[in-house]
Structures are given as C-alpha cells and as structure tokens.
Design a protein around this motif. Structure first.
Motif, PDB file in Angstrom:
ATOM      1  N   LEU A   2       0.820  -1.211   0.000  1.00 51.67           N
ATOM      2  CA  LEU A   2       0.000   0.000   0.000  1.00 51.67           C
ATOM      3  C   LEU A   2       0.851   1.257   0.000  1.00 51.67           C
ATOM      4  CD1 LEU A   2      -2.921  -0.945   2.403  1.00 51.67           C
ATOM      5  CD2 LEU A   2      -2.956  -0.811  -0.094  1.00 51.67           C
ATOM      6  N   LYS A   3       1.940   1.253   0.765  1.00 48.65           N
ATOM      7  CA  LYS A   3       2.826   2.420   0.782  1.00 48.65           C
ATOM      8  C   LYS A   3       3.389   2.694  -0.606  1.00 48.65           C
ATOM      9  CE  LYS A   3       4.260   2.477   5.595  1.00 48.65           C
ATOM     10  NZ  LYS A   3       5.361   2.293   6.547  1.00 48.65           N
ATOM     11  N   ALA A   4       3.659   1.644  -1.359  1.00 44.53           N
ATOM     12  CA  ALA A   4       4.172   1.814  -2.719  1.00 44.53           C
ATOM     13  C   ALA A   4       3.090   2.326  -3.661  1.00 44.53           C
ATOM     14  CB  ALA A   4       4.733   0.488  -3.235  1.00 44.53           C
ATOM     15  N   MET A   5       1.826   1.998  -3.364  1.00 40.61           N
ATOM     16  CA  MET A   5       0.726   2.374  -4.254  1.00 40.61           C
ATOM     17  C   MET A   5       0.153   3.753  -3.952  1.00 40.61           C
ATOM     18  SD  MET A   5      -1.265  -1.280  -4.427  1.00 40.61           S
ATOM     19  CE  MET A   5      -2.692  -0.567  -5.198  1.00 40.61           C
ATOM     20  N   VAL A   6       0.144   4.175  -2.691  1.00 34.27           N
ATOM     21  CA  VAL A   6      -0.466   5.455  -2.313  1.00 34.27           C
ATOM     22  C   VAL A   6       0.443   6.589  -2.788  1.00 34.27           C
ATOM     23  CG1 VAL A   6      -1.180   6.925  -0.394  1.00 34.27           C
ATOM     24  CG2 VAL A   6      -1.746   4.495  -0.378  1.00 34.27           C
ATOM     25  N   ALA A  13      -3.502   1.501   8.093  1.00 37.59           N
ATOM     26  CA  ALA A  13      -3.975   2.641   7.308  1.00 37.59           C
ATOM     27  C   ALA A  13      -2.769   3.439   6.834  1.00 37.59           C
ATOM     28  CB  ALA A  13      -4.900   3.512   8.160  1.00 37.59           C
ATOM     29  N   ILE A  14      -2.825   3.891   5.592  1.00 39.07           N
ATOM     30  CA  ILE A  14      -1.722   4.619   4.968  1.00 39.07           C
ATOM     31  C   ILE A  14      -2.262   5.923   4.395  1.00 39.07           C
ATOM     32  CG2 ILE A  14       0.095   4.508   3.214  1.00 39.07           C
ATOM     33  CD1 ILE A  14       0.273   2.242   5.246  1.00 39.07           C
ATOM     34  N   GLY A  15      -1.566   7.014   4.609  1.00 38.63           N
ATOM     35  CA  GLY A  15      -1.930   8.282   4.003  1.00 38.63           C
ATOM     36  C   GLY A  15      -2.492   9.282   5.003  1.00 38.63           C
TER      37      GLY A  15
END
Length: 83
Positions: free
Chosen positions: A9-13, A35-37
């Motif tokens: 997710l960190k790579a995608m956000v 949760a990311i972001g």
C-alpha cells in the motif's frame, strides 16, 4: 502478512491520493489492519484504522456478491421479486 500488505500500500499510495486502509478478518475477528496516508491534506492529519469512508458505488458490488452467494446456497432465486 500485515507488513507485506502495508509495504504494498505504501508503494501504491501517491501524493494525489488521500488514503487507503485495510483489514483482514478470520472467524469474525480482525487479524491484521493498517492505514496509509492522510485524511486531511490541509492539516496533514494521518489516517487511522478507526476512520470511516463513504463506499459509494462499491456497495453495489458488495450487495451483488452477497445476493449471488444466497443464490448459490439455494436460499433465493434470481427470478425472485424484490419488494
């Protein structure tokens, strides 16, 4: 598993996205979540796993899957009337 999903997710956000969160459940219990972001870009407030989202049209897909599962189990038929 949690660390792998979080890294993905960190790579995608991206900066133009607001946030993303996930939770995996097993036997009715959350086994991992993150949760990311940010939820507020102006104040740079990070998102948490307690934040809620409007699911918009995604709820139609979820409802359709649930209905089709009921059809597969023989509890309803596609021809049944909705009222």
């Amino acid at each position: 598993m949690e660390n792998q999903v979080t890294q993905l997710l960190k790579a995608m956000v991206k900066p133009d996205y607001t946030a993303c969160s996930y939770a995996f459940m097993q036997d009715g219990k959350i086994v991992c979540a993150d949760a990311i972001g940010v939820i507020d870009k102006i104040n740079n407030q990070p998102i948490t796993t307690d934040c809620t989202f409007n699911v918009c049209s995604i709820s139609k897909i979820y409802c359709t899957v649930c209905v089709m599962q009921l059809v597969d189990e023989g509890l309803i038929q596609l021809e049944d009337k909705v009222a």
